[in-house]
Structure formats: structure tokens, C-alpha cells
Design a protein around this motif. Structure first.
Motif, PDB file in Angstrom:
ATOM      1  N   LEU A  55       0.844  -1.189   0.000  1.00 17.84           N
ATOM      2  CA  LEU A  55       0.000   0.000   0.000  1.00 17.84           C
ATOM      3  C   LEU A  55       0.879   1.238   0.000  1.00 17.84           C
ATOM      4  N   GLU A  56       0.456   2.233  -0.748  1.00 15.44           N
ATOM      5  CA  GLU A  56       1.194   3.495  -0.821  1.00 15.44           C
ATOM      6  C   GLU A  56       0.268   4.626  -0.405  1.00 15.44           C
ATOM      7  N   ALA A  57       0.790   5.550   0.390  1.00 13.93           N
ATOM      8  CA  ALA A  57      -0.016   6.666   0.876  1.00 13.93           C
ATOM      9  C   ALA A  57      -0.452   7.553  -0.285  1.00 13.93           C
ATOM     10  N   SER A  58      -1.637   8.090  -0.164  1.00 13.51           N
ATOM     11  CA  SER A  58      -2.169   8.996  -1.178  1.00 13.51           C
ATOM     12  C   SER A  58      -2.844  10.175  -0.492  1.00 13.51           C
ATOM     13  N   PRO A  59      -2.924  11.329  -1.143  1.00 10.41           N
ATOM     14  CA  PRO A  59      -3.547  12.503  -0.507  1.00 10.41           C
ATOM     15  C   PRO A  59      -5.053  12.318  -0.363  1.00 10.41           C
ATOM     16  N   MET A  60      -5.577  12.786   0.754  1.00  7.42           N
ATOM     17  CA  MET A  60      -7.015  12.758   0.985  1.00  7.42           C
ATOM     18  C   MET A  60      -7.383  13.943   1.876  1.00  7.42           C
ATOM     19  N   GLN A  61      -8.655  14.308   1.820  1.00 11.05           N
ATOM     20  CA  GLN A  61      -9.149  15.392   2.655  1.00 11.05           C
ATOM     21  C   GLN A  61      -9.433  14.865   4.065  1.00 11.05           C
ATOM     22  N   ARG A  62      -8.692  15.413   5.020  1.00 16.02           N
ATOM     23  CA  ARG A  62      -8.942  15.025   6.406  1.00 16.02           C
ATOM     24  C   ARG A  62     -10.287  15.591   6.852  1.00 16.02           C
ATOM     25  N   GLN A  63     -11.034  14.823   7.591  1.00 14.65           N
ATOM     26  CA  GLN A  63     -12.285  15.316   8.121  1.00 14.65           C
ATOM     27  C   GLN A  63     -12.631  14.603   9.422  1.00 14.65           C
ATOM     28  N   HIS A  64     -13.298  15.346  10.266  1.00 13.49           N
ATOM     29  CA  HIS A  64     -13.824  14.766  11.492  1.00 13.49           C
ATOM     30  C   HIS A  64     -15.315  14.531  11.289  1.00 13.49           C
ATOM     31  N   VAL A  65     -15.770  13.359  11.640  1.00 10.15           N
ATOM     32  CA  VAL A  65     -17.179  13.008  11.513  1.00 10.15           C
ATOM     33  C   VAL A  65     -17.732  12.789  12.914  1.00 10.15           C
ATOM     34  N   VAL A  66     -18.680  13.634  13.316  1.00 12.80           N
ATOM     35  CA  VAL A  66     -19.269  13.536  14.651  1.00 12.80           C
ATOM     36  C   VAL A  66     -20.785  13.634  14.535  1.00 12.80           C
ATOM     37  N   GLN A  67     -21.458  13.048  15.505  1.00 16.80           N
ATOM     38  CA  GLN A  67     -22.911  13.107  15.555  1.00 16.80           C
ATOM     39  C   GLN A  67     -23.336  14.370  16.301  1.00 16.80           C
ATOM     40  N   GLY A  68     -24.351  15.044  15.766  1.00 14.49           N
ATOM     41  CA  GLY A  68     -24.804  16.289  16.369  1.00 14.49           C
ATOM     42  C   GLY A  68     -26.311  16.364  16.479  1.00 14.49           C
ATOM     43  N   ASN A 306       8.608  -5.758   7.415  1.00 15.03           N
ATOM     44  CA  ASN A 306       9.691  -4.902   6.943  1.00 15.03           C
ATOM     45  C   ASN A 306      10.615  -5.665   5.980  1.00 15.03           C
ATOM     46  N   GLU A 307      11.696  -5.011   5.576  1.00 18.05           N
ATOM     47  CA  GLU A 307      12.608  -5.622   4.601  1.00 18.05           C
ATOM     48  C   GLU A 307      13.302  -6.855   5.167  1.00 18.05           C
ATOM     49  N   GLN A 308      13.422  -6.943   6.489  1.00 20.63           N
ATOM     50  CA  GLN A 308      14.064  -8.099   7.114  1.00 20.63           C
ATOM     51  C   GLN A 308      13.066  -9.232   7.382  1.00 20.63           C
ATOM     52  N   GLN A 309      11.880  -9.101   6.814  1.00 20.47           N
ATOM     53  CA  GLN A 309      10.821 -10.108   6.987  1.00 20.47           C
ATOM     54  C   GLN A 309      10.436 -10.284   8.457  1.00 20.47           C
ATOM     55  N   GLN A 310      10.385  -9.153   9.153  1.00 20.27           N
ATOM     56  CA  GLN A 310       9.937  -9.150  10.532  1.00 20.27           C
ATOM     57  C   GLN A 310       8.608  -8.395  10.634  1.00 20.27           C
ATOM     58  N   VAL A 311       7.759  -8.871  11.538  1.00 21.43           N
ATOM     59  CA  VAL A 311       6.452  -8.246  11.729  1.00 21.43           C
ATOM     60  C   VAL A 311       6.617  -6.952  12.528  1.00 21.43           C
ATOM     61  N   GLN A 312       5.978  -5.900  12.046  1.00 19.80           N
ATOM     62  CA  GLN A 312       5.985  -4.613  12.739  1.00 19.80           C
ATOM     63  C   GLN A 312       4.541  -4.224  13.060  1.00 19.80           C
ATOM     64  N   PHE A 313       4.349  -3.556  14.211  1.00 24.71           N
ATOM     65  CA  PHE A 313       3.043  -3.007  14.578  1.00 24.71           C
ATOM     66  C   PHE A 313       3.184  -1.500  14.704  1.00 24.71           C
ATOM     67  N   THR A 314       2.388  -0.749  13.965  1.00 21.73           N
ATOM     68  CA  THR A 314       2.445   0.708  14.006  1.00 21.73           C
ATOM     69  C   THR A 314       1.086   1.268  14.404  1.00 21.73           C
ATOM     70  N   PRO A 315       1.016   2.048  15.498  1.00 20.43           N
ATOM     71  CA  PRO A 315      -0.253   2.706  15.852  1.00 20.43           C
ATOM     72  C   PRO A 315      -0.641   3.707  14.763  1.00 20.43           C
ATOM     73  N   VAL A 316      -1.913   3.810  14.460  1.00 18.83           N
ATOM     74  CA  VAL A 316      -2.396   4.711  13.422  1.00 18.83           C
ATOM     75  C   VAL A 316      -3.504   5.585  13.981  1.00 18.83           C
ATOM     76  N   GLN A 317      -3.696   6.699  13.307  1.00 23.43           N
ATOM     77  CA  GLN A 317      -4.816   7.581  13.630  1.00 23.43           C
ATOM     78  C   GLN A 317      -5.914   7.348  12.618  1.00 23.43           C
ATOM     79  N   LEU A 318      -7.093   7.061  13.101  1.00 25.06           N
ATOM     80  CA  LEU A 318      -8.230   6.812  12.232  1.00 25.06           C
ATOM     81  C   LEU A 318      -8.792   8.151  11.788  1.00 25.06           C
ATOM     82  N   ILE A 319      -8.660   8.444  10.476  1.00 24.02           N
ATOM     83  CA  ILE A 319      -9.124   9.724   9.952  1.00 24.02           C
ATOM     84  C   ILE A 319     -10.603   9.680   9.625  1.00 24.02           C
ATOM     85  N   SER A 320     -11.033   8.655   8.910  1.00 29.14           N
ATOM     86  CA  SER A 320     -12.449   8.514   8.582  1.00 29.14           C
ATOM     87  C   SER A 320     -12.739   7.066   8.243  1.00 29.14           C
ATOM     88  N   VAL A 321     -14.012   6.703   8.396  1.00 27.18           N
ATOM     89  CA  VAL A 321     -14.461   5.348   8.102  1.00 27.18           C
ATOM     90  C   VAL A 321     -15.780   5.436   7.337  1.00 27.18           C
TER      91      VAL A 321
END
Length: 360
Positions: A55-68, A306-321
Motif C-alpha cells: 500500500l502506498e499513501a495517497s492525498p485525501m481530505q482530512r475530516q472529522h465526523v461527529v454526531q450532532g 519490513n525488509e528483514q521479513q519481521q512483523v511490525q506493529f504501528t499505531p495509526v490515527q483513524l481519519i475517517s471510516v
């Protein structure tokens, strides 16, 4: 036994042939086992096997989705300022009204007489003060006497103002243009000061209130464009016009309000809505929400190799779903995301990765 074999030479030939065949087969089997051992897959040597997708990162519009919650721009509950009976319902509830328009009338009782008496008292006191001023100029009365008469005039004027206010309070008028929404009394009811009479709302504009998390409020600024999505699928354009200065003590979230024009006076106040707040462009990865997992600290993240064939875990920020997937940030620009087998491997573990079908 040898004497019997010497008598039957063909048995010797068969025995020799069987020995040769056994020797040849034994050598081939050993060679095959050695080759298989050398070429055995790594998974058979104790390494877990996972499937990955690049997967390669691509530009997207950040948005917050909240119930009001949609609210009227202004809402006021008009209460009685005096005691009296409801003698007239000047407007029907549910009708639009203009600023200053009379909505309901209470009995005046003796208030007009109080106003007339007050006006007469003021005229008398004004005459007394005028005469006393001329006498004081001739030094025929003391300054204290003049001050006493001036005080009585001020008191009479104050009583007249109060009487006029009491009389004016018999007429309940609209403080602003809006909709006559509710009425709590009926014709002939006797009301006391402080009793609720009716409710007036202004829906020429609407405000949509919501609570936003403390880690997201710093990304908001007044004037930002907001898309308001109603439950029936309709959307309205709004503008962020209020951000609370302090968080709610219970939820640690901040109240925000979005202003929405409502020229058609749509009856939406009280309905639920979803706010989509654009906060600028960012690089992010789009993936299936099923690939998100939690670490021991309870943080959302994804596993990759990763390149050494080791499993990595990276915390992510959920932008939208949405129904198609999730946008997340925090990963390397290009990453080999584990799409199959991530539940059976741990960070730091050596694995063998295989490109998933359709992966790039």
C-alpha cells in the motif's frame, strides 16, 4: 542351502537382481530426502507464512465526523411578569410572527388607573419644583426645601415608570421574528409572575451542536466549512461559528456549534445530524477496517512486514471510516501490509511473506 542353490542357478540370478534393485532404490530415496530437506519451504522449518499487500499513501481530505443535534438558532420561553387573566389569544401557535407582534393579552385590571394617577402626581410635583426654584432664587426658601421637592418629583416619576411597565406587561409581544411554537395557557387562565406562557423559536438559521474529542479540537478553527448530513440523506452547508473554551468535565470533550442558513424555514430543529468537518489535506492509507487491531495499550494499529521479513506493529490515527474502508495515517509511505495471518503473528517475529493475489 548352498547345495540347493547350486542345483538351481536361476534362483541365484533372481536374488542378485533383487539386491541390485534394492540398492538402487535406497540411493534414490536418500538423494530425494536430501534434496527435499534442502529445498523445503521455510514454513516447514518453523517460520509462519503471511500474505501481504503493498500500500502506498495517497492525498485525501482530512475530516472529522461527529454526531450532532439540530437546534433552533434562538428559542425563548416567554413568562408572565404580572398576575392577571388571559383575555385574548392574539395569534395561533404554529404561525410565523414578526418582531414586536402581539401574541397574547392579559387583563389590565386597575393598571390604567395607576398610570393616570402617576401622571397626575408627576405634573403636580413638576409644578411644585418649578415654583420652589423661583422662590429659592429670591432666597425665600431654603436649599433643603428645594431638594426635598425635587426628590418627591423623582419618586413620582419612578412610580409612573413602574405603572407604565406593569400596564405594558399585559401585552405579550414577540422579542424577535420567528415561529409561535408552543402555548402553555388557555383563554381565561389566571397566571402568576414567572409562569410560562408560550415559546417562540427562530429557525431562519439553525445551529448544529456536537461534542468533539480533546485531541481533535486543536485542528478546528472558526469559519471552517462543515457539511451537515441529515438522517433522510439531505445535506446542508454550514460554518463552524463556536468552539467551547473549556472541555466538559465529564466527557473531556468540547462543545462546538455549526451555523446553517435555513431560508425555507425547514422544520429540522430537534433532529439528529452528522457533521463532516474538513480539516485540510493529508497523506493517508486506505484499508479495510478488518485489518485494524489493538496493541496491549489499547491503541489502534496495523501489522506489516519490513525488509528483514519481521512483523511490525504501528499505531495509526483513524481519519475517517465509511462502507468502503478506512483512511488511516501514521504508517510509512509505502508498506507491505499483512492481509492474511496477522492474527497469528506478533511484532518482531520472523515470517515468510507472500504477495496476496491482486496485491501490487
Amino acid at each position: 542351502m548352498f547345495s540347493q542353490l547350486s542345483k538351481r542357478p536361476w534362483l541365484i540370478a533372481v536374488a542378485i537382481s533383487l539386491l541390485l534393485l534394492f540398492w538402487l532404490l535406497s540411493g534414490s530415496l536418500l538423494q530425494t530426502q536430501d534434496t527435499a530437506s534442502a529445498d523445503a519451504p521455510a514454513a516447514e522449518q518453523g517460520l509462519a507464512k503471511v500474505e501481504v499487500q503493498w500500500l502506498e499513501a495517497s492525498p485525501m481530505q482530512r475530516q472529522h465526523v461527529v454526531q450532532g443535534q439540530v437546534e433552533a438558532w434562538r428559542r425563548v420561553e416567554l413568562r408572565a411578569q404580572i398576575s392577571g387573566s388571559v383575555i385574548r389569544l392574539d395569534q395561533d401557535k404554529g404561525s410565523p410572527v414578526t418582531q414586536g407582534q402581539r401574541l397574547l393579552s392579559l387583563s389590565a385590571d386597575n393598571r390604567p388607573a395607576q398610570v393616570a394617577k402617576g401622571e397626575a402626581d408627576v405634573r403636580q410635583r413638576e409644578t411644585d419644583v418649578s415654583a420652589a426654584t423661583r422662590l429659592h432664587e429670591r432666597k425665600m426658601i431654603s436649599a433643603n426645601e428645594l431638594i426635598r421637592l425635587q426628590s418627591e418629583l423623582a419618586k413620582a416619576r419612578a412610580e409612573l415608570d413602574l405603572a407604565r411597565i406593569q400596564l405594558a406587561n399585559t401585552q405579550i409581544s414577540a422579542p424577535f421574528a420567528g415561529m409561535y411554537d408552543q402555548r402553555m395557557v388557555e383563554l381565561g387562565d389566571y397566571v402568576q409572575p414567572g409562569q410560562s406562557l408560550l415559546t417562540l423559536v427562530d429557525i431562519s438559521q439553525l445551529k448544529v451542536s456536537a461534542q468533539i474529542a480533546q485531541q481533535e479540537v486543536t485542528q478546528l478553527t472558526l469559519g471552517q466549512s462543515v457539511r451537515v448530513e441529515l438522517l433522510d440523506g439531505r445535506t446542508l452547508a454550514g460554518e463552524l461559528h463556536f468552539i467551547a473554551a473549556a472541555a466538559d468535565p465529564g466527557s473531556r470533550s468540547f462543545r462546538i456549534e455549526v451555523k446553517v442558513d435555513n431560508p425555507q424555514a425547514l422544520r429540522l430543529a430537534g433532529a439528529s445530524a452528522t457533521l463532516h468537518i474538513q480539516t485540510g489535506e493529508a497523506l493517508a492509507h486506505r484499508l479495510s477496517p478488518a485489518l485494524l487491531s489493538l496493541d496491549k495499550a489499547g491503541r489502534h494499529g496495523v501489522k506489516w512486514v519490513n525488509e528483514q521479513q519481521q512483523v511490525q506493529f504501528t499505531p495509526v490515527q483513524l481519519i475517517s471510516v465509511d462502507n468502503q474502508g478506512a483512511w488511516v495515517s501514521g504508517l510509512p509511505h509505502k508498506v507491505a501490509l499483512i492481509t492474511l495471518g496477522q492474527g497469528f503473528v506478533e511484532p518482531g517475529q520472523q515470517v515468510v511473506s507472500q504477495l496476496a493475489k491482486g496485491g501490487s
